[in-house]
Write an enzyme that holds these catalytic residues in place. Structure first.
Site, short mmCIF file in Angstrom:
data_model
loop_
_atom_site.label_atom_id
_atom_site.label_comp_id
_atom_site.label_asym_id
_atom_site.label_seq_id
_atom_site.Cartn_x
_atom_site.Cartn_y
_atom_site.Cartn_z
N ALA A 118 0.88 -1.17 0.00
CA ALA A 118 0.00 0.00 0.00
C ALA A 118 0.92 1.22 0.00
CB ALA A 118 -0.93 -0.01 1.20
N PRO A 121 2.05 7.51 -0.07
CA PRO A 121 2.60 8.46 -1.05
C PRO A 121 4.03 8.20 -1.51
CG PRO A 121 2.69 9.42 1.14
CD PRO A 121 1.98 8.11 1.29
N GLY A 122 4.68 7.16 -1.01
CA GLY A 122 5.97 6.77 -1.56
C GLY A 122 7.19 7.04 -0.71
N CYS A 241 -0.81 3.54 11.44
CA CYS A 241 -0.68 4.73 12.28
C CYS A 241 -1.95 4.93 13.10
CB CYS A 241 -0.36 5.97 11.44
SG CYS A 241 -1.57 6.34 10.15
#
Length: 368
Positions: A118, A121-122, A241
């Site tokens: 997943a 954003p990288g 998170c």
């Protein structure tokens, strides 16, 4: 507690999760300004050159002693870091220390084949490439098309040369590429509880027990897919998170029971005091004893809250959930099956080395 702007039920649950001696520190972390985490991207720069450049720009920073190339700076320096040419050219990356710790725990090696399930954003994908010295191969999977574009831009700016990005639902990857990867990183989509902050009401405006339940159903499917995609002997790191046990211990518990003797947890050692082992139970539900090997990072001025569980695949099982109808999802009050049907269907898999190449979105032009 009553003075905090968060939903009362969230605070009640948090008080049951966090050890008493950490109550006040946890609440302060949710209300006071946090230090900014950033790291040197060794694919683009040397840490000595970056440190010298930051000093010239007037940024005061401190290294994280146990994490290579990692630093923190006061919140007053955030805008200066974002405007820095070092950030624009990918020489530094803003990332919380807890997120960096995930790659530290997974410990990818050069020349391995790694799956980031997943990935957008990288930021962690780029750190994987750095740890692997741009050797081997990383398959970065993202289900939301717009986030895939942004991730590709991050990877291009950061100089990641060993990453292939794919537009696909991560819950399908274990079936398409079974027993292939040496390591799998799954930073699962979650309710984001550890990123709630009193100064950002939007961060918790959509929070509800229903959202936690929806997330947990998807997370079980994603973790099962991650284990199916791992080689025998391969390592899967599951993290979120969120503080919620339904998204953390209960997800690991469900997979441990479904996969029986095919997977085991491994201990995690972090040289910080703000960690607690996985909970033994939540409400009336007792978790598998192996869940205790997981760790929950408690929030501090330097670190966001984070949950980490390292699993090793020990047998050649490839089924995503061996007993899919045996039990409801890992949270109270569920009326749905353990594995929700994906809303997005990835394109048909055309071969063993490509997930959805024929129908992948066109590459973007890079950028931030």
């Amino acid at each position: 507690m009553s003075g905090l702007p968060f939903p009362p039920l969230f605070l009640e649950r948090l008080a049951a999760i966090v050890p008493p001696e950490w109550f006040q520190r946890t609440f302060r972390a949710l209300t006071e300004p946090k230090r900014v985490g950033f790291r040197v991207n060794r694919l683009r720069a040397d840490h000595r050159e970056v440190e010298e450049a930051l000093r010239r720009e007037g940024v005061e920073f401190a290294p994280v002693p146990w994490l290579p190339d990692a630093y923190t700076a006061g919140p007053e320096f955030r805008s200066r870091l974002v405007r820095s040419p070092l950030f624009a050219t990918g020489q530094i990356c803003l990332q919380n220390v807890s997120s960096m710790a995930a790659v530290h725990v997974l410990d990818p090696q050069p020349d391995e084949e790694v799956l980031d399930l997943a990935a957008a954003p990288g930021g962690k994908t780029l750190l994987l490439a750095q740890w692997m010295q741009n050797r081997g191969r990383i398959a970065a999977v993202e289900v939301i098309r717009e986030r895939l574009y942004k991730m590709r831009a991050v990877l291009k700016t950061g100089g990641a040369a060993n990453v292939q990005a794919y537009w696909a639902d991560g819950r399908t990857i274990g079936r398409k590429t079974p027993q292939r990867f040496d390591r799998v990183l799954l930073d699962a989509p979650c309710s984001g509880e550890s990123r709630f902050h009193a100064d950002a009401p939007a961060s918790f405006a959509r929070w509800s027990p229903r959202k936690i339940a929806e997330c947990s159903r998807k997370q079980v499917g994603l973790l099962g897919s991650a284990l199916a995609a791992a080689k025998v002997g391969g390592v899967v790191l599951y993290c979120t998170c969120s503080f919620a046990p339904e998204e953390n211990e209960a997800v690991v518990d469900a997979v441990l029971r479904d996969w029986e003797q095919a997977v085991e947890t491994e201990p995690i050692s972090l040289p910080v005091e703000n960690v607690q082992p996985g909970l033994a139970c939540w409400g009336e539900r007792a978790f598998h004893p192996a869940v205790a090997a997981a760790v929950r990072i408690l929030p501090t001025p330097d670190m966001d809250g984070f949950f980490l569980c390292r699993l090793r695949k020990t047998a050649p099982a490839t089924e995503v959930g061996k007993h899919p109808g045996r039990r409801a999802h890992p949270g109270p009050g569920s009326r749905s099956r353990q594995h929700a049907r994906p809303r997005h269907h990835s394109p048909q898999h055309p071969g063993p080395k490509r997930f959805a190449r024929r129908n992948r979105p066109p590459p973007d032009d890079g950028g931030e």
